[in-house]
Design an enzyme around this catalytic site. Structure first.
Site, short mmCIF file in Angstrom:
data_model
loop_
_atom_site.label_atom_id
_atom_site.label_comp_id
_atom_site.label_asym_id
_atom_site.label_seq_id
_atom_site.Cartn_x
_atom_site.Cartn_y
_atom_site.Cartn_z
N PHE A 24 0.85 -1.19 0.00
CA PHE A 24 0.00 0.00 0.00
C PHE A 24 0.88 1.24 0.00
CE2 PHE A 24 -2.41 -3.48 1.71
CZ PHE A 24 -3.69 -3.29 1.22
N ALA B 222 3.17 6.12 5.23
CA ALA B 222 2.38 5.98 6.45
C ALA B 222 2.70 7.09 7.45
CB ALA B 222 2.61 4.61 7.08
N LEU C 277 2.31 -1.65 4.56
CA LEU C 277 2.12 -0.21 4.36
C LEU C 277 3.50 0.42 4.25
CD1 LEU C 277 -0.49 0.45 7.23
CD2 LEU C 277 -0.97 -0.17 4.85
N CYS C 278 3.70 1.25 3.25
CA CYS C 278 4.98 1.93 3.09
C CYS C 278 5.22 2.85 4.28
CB CYS C 278 5.00 2.76 1.81
SG CYS C 278 6.38 3.92 1.77
N VAL C 279 6.39 2.75 4.88
CA VAL C 279 6.65 3.51 6.10
C VAL C 279 6.66 5.02 5.85
CG1 VAL C 279 9.17 3.22 5.87
CG2 VAL C 279 8.18 3.77 8.09
#
Lengths: 130, 135
Positions: free
Chosen positions: A39, A82, A77-79
């Site tokens: 994501f 996010a 989830l991409c850090v």
């Protein structure tokens, strides 16, 4: 076939969150494998457990969580994305001094390298978004 | 990971207004560490991402366009620009940054990274890829 799926848009705002889910479900039903769902951009908003859609509407976040649980799918989830958008797990809360978490079950926060790895390891990488 | 794949990042949106362009560039920079056969395509409003002289002072956003000049150092040196997209917007190659890379096999000769291609040629390049990331 082994798929990596990238979701670039947020839930409810954009249909790609729905289309990606339906694609993933259909692929699994046909016996395909999903290596990872990644994501990115506003897509990380698919992973907050604090969403409360109206009762007569689909619950996009819970739907993802159930899919991950049923099929043991790696949902990332991409850090960086996010952090910008306030999606927080225990590790991120501690690192960045936040007083709450909101990540939904079945999701984890990790780096963009996970997307590239998905592209390398999968037969097909499918991007959902504008 | 021993596999090497042809990976292309397709950039279709203006640099500001949405975050796609900036977050795409972040993927390219991270992805460079994976030693894949990487290329970039710029088409539609995406060609504006490469224009020189960008000034974001009026909109309070970071001007990330200088980062494109660093791509050559990351061995990202195949940058395809759709000729028709430029023309449709009244732009020419001169409006874009001059992006270069140094070829270590030729005594670090400086070479152009940008390849101006027709839509038909770009279509062939796309068809030749293993992985397309669309932003």
């Amino acid at each position: 076939m082994k798929f990596t799926i990238q979701v670039n848009e947020g839930p409810y705002q954009h249909q790609s969150a729905d289309t990606a889910y339906h694609f993933a479900k259909a692929a699994l039903d046909k016996g395909h494998e999903i290596f990872r769902i990644f994501f990115y951009h506003d897509g990380v908003n698919n992973g907050t457990r604090l969403t409360t859609p109206p009762q007569d509407d689909r619950n996009i976040v819970n739907r993802w969580s159930e899919l991950a649980r049923e099929h043991d799918i790696d949902m990332v989830l991409c850090v960086a994305a996010a952090q910008r958008r306030g999606i927080v797990d225990d590790g991120e809360a501690e690192r960045n001094g936040k007083d709450a978490t909101n990540i939904a079950p079945g999701f984890r926060i990790s780096g963009l390298g996970q997307l590239i790895e998905g592209g390398i390891e999968s037969d097909r990488t499918i991007v959902f978004g504008d | 990971m021993s596999k090497t794949k042809k990976m292309m990042y397709i950039n279709r949106k203006a640099p500001y207004g949405t975050i796609y362009a900036w977050e795409s560039l972040e993927v390219v920079l991270i992805g460079a560490a994976f030693e894949q056969d990487v290329s970039l395509a710029f088409m539609d409003d995406g060609v504006y991402q490469l224009t020189k002289g960008q000034d974001t002072s009026g909109i309070g956003m970071k001007n990330f366009s200088p980062t494109y000049a660093a791509l050559g150092d990351f061995e990202v040196n195949k940058i395809y620009v759709d000729k028709e997209s430029l023309e449709e917007r009244g732009l020419t190659l001169d409006d874009l940054q001059h992006l270069v890379w140094e070829d270590e096999d030729e005594d670090w000769a400086e070479k152009d990274s940008i390849h101006l291609v027709s839509r038909a040629e770009l279509s062939d390049v796309l068809a030749d890829q293993d992985v397309l990331f669309n932003f």
